[in-house]
Design a protein around this motif. Structure first.
Motif, PDB file in Angstrom:
ATOM      1  N   TRP A   1       0.854  -1.187   0.000  1.00 42.23           N
ATOM      2  CA  TRP A   1       0.000   0.000   0.000  1.00 42.23           C
ATOM      3  C   TRP A   1       0.889   1.236   0.000  1.00 42.23           C
TER       4      TRP A   1
ATOM      5  N   ILE B   1      -7.609   5.445   6.238  1.00 39.80           N
ATOM      6  CA  ILE B   1      -6.656   4.844   7.184  1.00 39.80           C
ATOM      7  C   ILE B   1      -7.011   3.385   7.465  1.00 39.80           C
ATOM      8  N   THR B   2      -8.294   3.107   7.719  1.00 38.45           N
ATOM      9  CA  THR B   2      -8.687   1.719   7.978  1.00 38.45           C
ATOM     10  C   THR B   2      -8.522   0.852   6.736  1.00 38.45           C
TER      11      THR B   2
ATOM     12  N   ILE C   1      -4.935  -0.078   6.761  1.00 35.50           N
ATOM     13  CA  ILE C   1      -4.653  -1.052   7.816  1.00 35.50           C
ATOM     14  C   ILE C   1      -5.197  -2.433   7.442  1.00 35.50           C
TER      15      ILE C   1
ATOM     16  N   LEU D   1      -2.511  -3.967   5.315  1.00 40.63           N
ATOM     17  CA  LEU D   1      -1.275  -4.254   6.047  1.00 40.63           C
ATOM     18  C   LEU D   1      -1.460  -5.352   7.098  1.00 40.63           C
ATOM     19  N   THR D   2      -2.694  -5.512   7.595  1.00 42.85           N
ATOM     20  CA  THR D   2      -2.952  -6.563   8.600  1.00 42.85           C
ATOM     21  C   THR D   2      -3.544  -7.817   7.971  1.00 42.85           C
TER      22      THR D   2
ATOM     23  N   ASN E   1      -7.690  -7.891   8.607  1.00 41.71           N
ATOM     24  CA  ASN E   1      -8.169  -7.993   9.981  1.00 41.71           C
ATOM     25  C   ASN E   1      -9.669  -7.708  10.025  1.00 41.71           C
TER      26      ASN E   1
ATOM     27  N   VAL F   1     -10.997  -4.380  11.828  1.00 44.59           N
ATOM     28  CA  VAL F   1     -10.656  -3.174  11.081  1.00 44.59           C
ATOM     29  C   VAL F   1     -11.502  -3.091   9.815  1.00 44.59           C
TER      30      VAL F   1
ATOM     31  N   HIS G   1     -14.010  -0.161   8.625  1.00 45.85           N
ATOM     32  CA  HIS G   1     -13.933   0.418   7.283  1.00 45.85           C
ATOM     33  C   HIS G   1     -15.337   0.553   6.693  1.00 45.85           C
TER      34      HIS G   1
END
Length: 303
Positions: free
Chosen positions: A194, A260-261, A264, A267-268, A271, A274, A278
């Motif tokens: 990202w 931002i979510t 994330i 990157l997670t 998840n 999260v 979103h």
């Protein structure tokens, strides 16, 4: 007065219920629980109440129960609002929209269970539910306005902001659709980096799934920039109108949280919590944007 108080609490409960429907639908998709009850609807695995409870059955069956219960609340709210505040011009239209799109999303969900649907059709499911949520939210705001209108009866919006409001609201639905398409085509992790797809190098997507994922990122980036421009414009020119000023500031906060979510989530590695946040942020943002469109429709003149 007491009658209106009960209506207010009922409207709030209905709005929260619609949010639960939206998040429940997202949870069903994100956990691949859509077939938890097999090809049976409204029953589950051939039974009215499933005897064997698996995580998939629990998620799918709970979503159906919540949708049914909240559906009753929405119908009651629509009728109650129609009778109580039907003199407000937007009430009857919003009451109809809330019920119509709630029924439509339920039918699409049932059709998916019974016969299956393509990914591009399924992606509409979340968006249709979102329209019903927005209608319920606006009904709730109308009910609260009966006693305290803030400054929404004195709205003055210039032509530029009017067109921006309508344009970004329509465009937000495209962002919602591309996000739903990412989920339904299982394109969530096709790009593991990202903001670019991979290796931090710019290159065109190599297949449909990368196009879906990167298309959604591009759409999200554009709405973030668009809302930032609107927020700056409003801060400069609409400080005297609280509803307009804070509406757009909150809209920019929500789109920032959504971006931002979204980052994330990648990157997670998807998840779940999260990912649900979103979905929550984009739902709240769309609801807020529809309210700004309502304020535009009330504007008396332009600057």
């Amino acid at each position: 007065m007491r009658y209106n108080k009960f209506l207010k609490w009922f409207a709030v409960a209905s709005t929260v219920g619609m949010l639960l429907i939206l998040l429940g639908g997202a949870l069903v998709t994100k956990t691949d629980s859509g077939m938890g009850c097999g090809r049976h609807w409204p029953g589950c695995n051939g039974q009215l109440i499933p005897s064997e409870i698996t995580p998939e059955v629990l998620i799918e069956f709970s979503h159906r129960l919540v949708t049914g219960a909240v559906g009753i609340l929405i119908v009651v709210l629509a009728v109650w609002s129609w009778k109580s505040i039907g003199h407000i011009r937007e009430t009857k239209f919003l009451a109809f929209m809330a019920v119509f799109f709630l029924i439509l999303q339920a039918l699409i969900g049932a059709a998916q269970v019974l016969w299956g649907q393509g990914d591009f059709i399924l992606a509409l499911h979340f968006g249709i539910s979102l329209i019903s949520f927005a209608a319920v939210l606006l009904l709730t705001l109308l009910i609260f306005e009966v006693d305290q209108k803030f400054d929404t009866d004195k709205i003055r919006i210039g032509k530029s902001l009017k067109w921006h409001t309508i344009g970004v609201s329509i465009y937000s639905y495209i962002v919602v659709y591309t996000g739903a398409l990412v989920r339904h085509t299982n394109s969530g992790l096709v790009c593991s980096e990202w903001p670019l797809c991979r290796n931090d190098q710019f290159e065109l997507p190599g297949n449909m799934y990368e196009w879906v994922q990167m298309g959604h990122r591009a759409a999200a980036a554009l709405i973030f920039i668009w809302l930032a421009i609107i927020a700056i414009h409003v801060i400069r020119h609409y400080k005297d109108q609280r509803a307009i000023l804070w509406g757009w500031i909150i809209a920019f906060i929500l789109v920032t949280a959504q971006v931002i979510t979204g980052m994330i989530v990648i990157l997670t590695k998807l998840n779940l919590y999260v990912a649900l946040l979103h979905s929550l942020f984009i739902s709240l943002l769309f609801g807020l944007l529809t309210y700004m469109v309502l304020l535009v429709s009330r504007s008396k003149d332009s600057r």
